[in-house]
Design an enzyme around this catalytic site. Sequence first.
Site, PDB file in Angstrom:
ATOM      1  N   CYS A  66       6.085  -0.259   7.084  1.00  0.00           N
ATOM      2  CA  CYS A  66       5.681   0.909   6.296  1.00  0.00           C
ATOM      3  C   CYS A  66       6.828   1.312   5.382  1.00  0.00           C
ATOM      4  CB  CYS A  66       5.342   2.050   7.254  1.00  0.00           C
ATOM      5  SG  CYS A  66       4.859   3.567   6.420  1.00  0.00           S
ATOM      6  N   LEU A  67       6.511   1.672   4.144  1.00  0.00           N
ATOM      7  CA  LEU A  67       7.553   2.097   3.203  1.00  0.00           C
ATOM      8  C   LEU A  67       8.266   3.365   3.679  1.00  0.00           C
ATOM      9  CD1 LEU A  67       5.768   1.422  -0.220  1.00  0.00           C
ATOM     10  CD2 LEU A  67       7.594   0.076   0.819  1.00  0.00           C
TER      11      LEU A  67
ATOM     12  N   GLN B  95       2.762   9.914   1.394  1.00  0.00           N
ATOM     13  CA  GLN B  95       4.128   9.372   1.411  1.00  0.00           C
ATOM     14  C   GLN B  95       4.971   9.826   0.221  1.00  0.00           C
ATOM     15  OE1 GLN B  95       2.423   5.266   2.133  1.00  0.00           O
ATOM     16  NE2 GLN B  95       4.390   5.079   3.175  1.00  0.00           N
TER      17      GLN B  95
ATOM     18  N   HIS C 263      -4.207   1.424   7.796  1.00  0.00           N
ATOM     19  CA  HIS C 263      -2.832   1.962   7.818  1.00  0.00           C
ATOM     20  C   HIS C 263      -2.694   3.124   6.811  1.00  0.00           C
ATOM     21  CE1 HIS C 263       1.714   1.308   7.961  1.00  0.00           C
ATOM     22  NE2 HIS C 263       1.560   2.074   6.900  1.00  0.00           N
ATOM     23  N   GLU C 264      -3.187   2.909   5.589  1.00  0.00           N
ATOM     24  CA  GLU C 264      -3.043   3.944   4.549  1.00  0.00           C
ATOM     25  C   GLU C 264      -3.894   5.180   4.866  1.00  0.00           C
ATOM     26  OE1 GLU C 264      -0.585   3.524   2.757  1.00  0.00           O
ATOM     27  OE2 GLU C 264      -0.399   1.370   3.026  1.00  0.00           O
TER      28      GLU C 264
ATOM     29  N   GLY D  18       0.834  -1.196   0.000  1.00  0.00           N
ATOM     30  CA  GLY D  18       0.000   0.000   0.000  1.00  0.00           C
ATOM     31  C   GLY D  18       0.864   1.240   0.000  1.00  0.00           C
TER      32      GLY D  18
ATOM     33  N   HIS E 207      -2.223   7.487   7.139  1.00  0.00           N
ATOM     34  CA  HIS E 207      -1.252   8.365   6.469  1.00  0.00           C
ATOM     35  C   HIS E 207      -1.931   9.649   5.995  1.00  0.00           C
ATOM     36  CE1 HIS E 207       2.518   6.206   6.328  1.00  0.00           C
ATOM     37  NE2 HIS E 207       1.983   5.118   5.809  1.00  0.00           N
TER      38      HIS E 207
HETATM   39 NI    NI Z   1       2.804   3.179   5.599  1.00  0.00          NI
END
Ligand code: NI
Length: 188
Positions: free
Chosen positions: A99-100, A58, A141-142, A53, A145
């Site tokens: 997480c990225l 991000q 989670h997304e 995701g 963000h």
């Molecule tokens: Ni993340």
Amino acid sequence: MLSFPLYTMILPILSFPDPRLNTVAKPVAEVDQRIATLIADMLETMYEAKGIGLAATQVNVHERLVVIDVSDERDQPLVLINPEITWYSPEKHIGEEGCLSVPEIYDKVERAVAVKVTYLDAKGKPQQLEAEEMLAVCVQHELDHLLGKVFVEYLSKLKFNRIKTKMLKIKREDEKDAEYDKLSRPKM
Ligand code: NI
């Protein structure tokens, strides 16, 4: 008519604790060609980074847009524009998240097992989704963000600070390496 761009770009992903990750995203005003291009670039960026995701936040675009693909074959992209969670299952589950924007950090977070979401798809058409398990966790989670929240904020203050220190150290080392490269590289 929106066309899929011929060329896509890998976008730079912001790393925690970059304060831009704490920006609250605004709704997407219109699903136009700019958004179509952003979607294509975000999907490319997510697949390249091997993420399941990615939120627009991000990649430093502060609009309510996320891309997700929880399939094993990595061939079921899901695009959520202006997503809103309308229902959380009372049943909760504690699972490990990464997480990225926080590379190599994984920790346990409690989430609802299932959620219902309303959103616009990539064509701007209103849709509804009932997500469970991995997809439900990813959606939560997304969408965090988009509210400027990174998952490490759910951890204890001690863990949060330890991760923050570690990430800042990595950032300083990367900057030092970049500086060295600049100095030692012949200029022509
Ligand atoms: Ni993340």
